[in-house]
Write a protein that holds these residues in place. Structure first.
Motif, PDB file in Angstrom:
ATOM      1  N   PHE A 112       0.848  -1.190   0.000  1.00  9.45           N
ATOM      2  CA  PHE A 112       0.000   0.000   0.000  1.00  9.45           C
ATOM      3  C   PHE A 112       0.878   1.232   0.000  1.00  9.45           C
ATOM      4  N   THR A 113       0.290   2.296  -0.524  1.00 10.70           N
ATOM      5  CA  THR A 113       0.969   3.586  -0.602  1.00 10.70           C
ATOM      6  C   THR A 113      -0.080   4.667  -0.421  1.00 10.70           C
ATOM      7  N   GLY A 114       0.356   5.853  -0.117  1.00 11.28           N
ATOM      8  CA  GLY A 114      -0.584   6.951   0.030  1.00 11.28           C
ATOM      9  C   GLY A 114      -1.381   7.158  -1.249  1.00 11.28           C
ATOM     10  N   SER A 115      -2.667   7.378  -1.120  1.00  4.74           N
ATOM     11  CA  SER A 115      -3.542   7.491  -2.294  1.00  4.74           C
ATOM     12  C   SER A 115      -3.240   8.722  -3.149  1.00  4.74           C
ATOM     13  N   ARG A 116      -2.504   9.687  -2.607  1.00  2.67           N
ATOM     14  CA  ARG A 116      -2.106  10.876  -3.377  1.00  2.67           C
ATOM     15  C   ARG A 116      -0.643  10.813  -3.821  1.00  2.67           C
ATOM     16  N   SER A 117       0.022   9.698  -3.586  1.00  7.01           N
ATOM     17  CA  SER A 117       1.443   9.539  -3.929  1.00  7.01           C
ATOM     18  C   SER A 117       1.561   9.077  -5.378  1.00  7.01           C
ATOM     19  N   THR A 118       1.345  10.009  -6.300  1.00 10.33           N
ATOM     20  CA  THR A 118       1.217   9.662  -7.717  1.00 10.33           C
ATOM     21  C   THR A 118       2.466   8.999  -8.302  1.00 10.33           C
ATOM     22  N   LYS A 119       3.648   9.425  -7.885  1.00  7.02           N
ATOM     23  CA  LYS A 119       4.872   8.805  -8.408  1.00  7.02           C
ATOM     24  C   LYS A 119       4.974   7.352  -7.955  1.00  7.02           C
ATOM     25  N   ASN A 120       4.647   7.092  -6.700  1.00  6.12           N
ATOM     26  CA  ASN A 120       4.691   5.716  -6.199  1.00  6.12           C
ATOM     27  C   ASN A 120       3.685   4.853  -6.951  1.00  6.12           C
ATOM     28  N   ILE A 121       2.469   5.363  -7.099  1.00 11.40           N
ATOM     29  CA  ILE A 121       1.420   4.608  -7.779  1.00 11.40           C
ATOM     30  C   ILE A 121       1.826   4.299  -9.217  1.00 11.40           C
ATOM     31  N   ALA A 122       2.406   5.279  -9.904  1.00  8.86           N
ATOM     32  CA  ALA A 122       2.848   5.075 -11.288  1.00  8.86           C
ATOM     33  C   ALA A 122       3.916   3.979 -11.369  1.00  8.86           C
ATOM     34  N   LEU A 123       4.848   3.980 -10.426  1.00  6.76           N
ATOM     35  CA  LEU A 123       5.878   2.935 -10.407  1.00  6.76           C
ATOM     36  C   LEU A 123       5.240   1.562 -10.221  1.00  6.76           C
ATOM     37  N   TYR A 124       4.378   1.439  -9.234  1.00  8.76           N
ATOM     38  CA  TYR A 124       3.763   0.139  -8.959  1.00  8.76           C
ATOM     39  C   TYR A 124       2.920  -0.341 -10.134  1.00  8.76           C
ATOM     40  N   GLU A 125       2.196   0.575 -10.774  1.00  4.09           N
ATOM     41  CA  GLU A 125       1.408   0.189 -11.945  1.00  4.09           C
ATOM     42  C   GLU A 125       2.322  -0.271 -13.078  1.00  4.09           C
ATOM     43  N   LYS A 126       3.443   0.393 -13.260  1.00  7.96           N
ATOM     44  CA  LYS A 126       4.422   0.001 -14.281  1.00  7.96           C
ATOM     45  C   LYS A 126       4.927  -1.421 -14.023  1.00  7.96           C
ATOM     46  N   LEU A 127       5.000  -1.792 -12.744  1.00 10.93           N
ATOM     47  CA  LEU A 127       5.473  -3.127 -12.372  1.00 10.93           C
ATOM     48  C   LEU A 127       4.350  -4.167 -12.349  1.00 10.93           C
ATOM     49  N   GLY A 128       3.142  -3.756 -12.740  1.00  8.99           N
ATOM     50  CA  GLY A 128       2.042  -4.700 -12.854  1.00  8.99           C
ATOM     51  C   GLY A 128       1.071  -4.739 -11.688  1.00  8.99           C
ATOM     52  N   TYR A 129       1.213  -3.845 -10.738  1.00 15.09           N
ATOM     53  CA  TYR A 129       0.301  -3.802  -9.593  1.00 15.09           C
ATOM     54  C   TYR A 129      -0.979  -3.071  -9.969  1.00 15.09           C
ATOM     55  N   LYS A 130      -2.083  -3.513  -9.372  1.00 20.05           N
ATOM     56  CA  LYS A 130      -3.381  -2.887  -9.581  1.00 20.05           C
ATOM     57  C   LYS A 130      -3.972  -2.522  -8.229  1.00 20.05           C
ATOM     58  N   GLY A 131      -4.564  -1.344  -8.153  1.00 19.52           N
ATOM     59  CA  GLY A 131      -5.237  -0.932  -6.930  1.00 19.52           C
ATOM     60  C   GLY A 131      -6.514  -1.729  -6.738  1.00 19.52           C
ATOM     61  N   TYR A 132      -6.809  -2.108  -5.486  1.00 18.36           N
ATOM     62  CA  TYR A 132      -8.041  -2.841  -5.232  1.00 18.36           C
ATOM     63  C   TYR A 132      -8.882  -2.239  -4.107  1.00 18.36           C
ATOM     64  N   LYS A 133      -8.336  -1.313  -3.332  1.00 24.32           N
ATOM     65  CA  LYS A 133      -9.167  -0.603  -2.355  1.00 24.32           C
ATOM     66  C   LYS A 133      -8.407   0.602  -1.820  1.00 24.32           C
ATOM     67  N   LYS A 134      -9.182   1.563  -1.337  1.00 23.77           N
ATOM     68  CA  LYS A 134      -8.620   2.718  -0.625  1.00 23.77           C
ATOM     69  C   LYS A 134      -9.155   2.646   0.788  1.00 23.77           C
ATOM     70  N   GLU A 135      -8.258   2.888   1.736  1.00 24.19           N
ATOM     71  CA  GLU A 135      -8.677   2.756   3.127  1.00 24.19           C
ATOM     72  C   GLU A 135      -7.743   3.538   4.034  1.00 24.19           C
ATOM     73  N   LYS A 136      -8.300   4.086   5.083  1.00 23.60           N
ATOM     74  CA  LYS A 136      -7.516   4.755   6.117  1.00 23.60           C
ATOM     75  C   LYS A 136      -7.224   3.727   7.207  1.00 23.60           C
ATOM     76  N   LEU A 137      -6.001   3.703   7.680  1.00 23.05           N
ATOM     77  CA  LEU A 137      -5.629   2.811   8.772  1.00 23.05           C
ATOM     78  C   LEU A 137      -5.749   3.559  10.096  1.00 23.05           C
ATOM     79  N   ASP A 138      -5.899   2.811  11.160  1.00 25.63           N
ATOM     80  CA  ASP A 138      -6.045   3.426  12.488  1.00 25.63           C
ATOM     81  C   ASP A 138      -4.801   4.196  12.930  1.00 25.63           C
ATOM     82  N   VAL A 139      -3.624   3.849  12.374  1.00 22.90           N
ATOM     83  CA  VAL A 139      -2.364   4.409  12.868  1.00 22.90           C
ATOM     84  C   VAL A 139      -2.078   5.842  12.413  1.00 22.90           C
TER      85      VAL A 139
END
Length: 149
Positions: A112-139
């Motif tokens: 998981f990564t921050g939902s506004r962390s566009t560079k991280n998300i782009a990297l993970y998508e490039k590596l074949g990862y797909k988002g499946y949920k958005k959620e806030k953690l208690d921490v």
């Protein structure tokens, strides 16, 4: 010469220092400097070495990148991917991700990564990862994007 290798217990302090430096850019995105990676202490980081395979990216004799992961019930949970700010945009994060995935075969990879962390998300998508949920953690207050491959 740069190389990826398994981190050892004696690397924990240097990796924790790198983490605190690397995650400032994440804190800036959310205007929240109370995020977990910035609050982690040495004892917690040491415990993480017990529970995870930790890789380090070493260049010019210093650790400039790291990633951790562990496996549970056929799922590999990847966490704490970091690259020193001065070494970003050189493919180090991608190499670390490829390196950690090689440590775990025949599993579903999750992170998981921050939902506004566009560079991280782009990297993970490039590596074949797909988002499946958005959620806030208690921490913390950040809304995270959970991804899998």
């Amino acid at each position: 010469m740069a190389m990826i290798e398994r981190a050892q217990k004696q690397d924990v302090s240097e990796i924790l220092s790198l983490q605190k430096l690397a995650y400032v850019s994440e804190a800036e995105i959310y205007n929240n400097y109370n995020i977990m990676p910035l609050k982690e202490d040495l004892a917690t980081a040491e415990q993480s070495f017990e529970d995870n395979i930790v890789l380090k990216y070493v260049e010019e004799g210093r650790i400039v990148g790291s990633v951790r992961a562990y496996e549970k019930d056929g799922e590999c949970f990847i966490n704490k991917l970091m690259v020193h700010p001065e070494y970003r945009n050189r493919g180090i994060a991608q190499k670390l991700m490829e390196g950690i995935e090689k440590q775990f075969k025949g599993v579903t990879y999750k992170l998981f990564t921050g939902s506004r962390s566009t560079k991280n998300i782009a990297l993970y998508e490039k590596l074949g990862y797909k988002g499946y949920k958005k959620e806030k953690l208690d921490v913390e207050d950040t809304v995270f994007l959970f991804m899998m491959k």
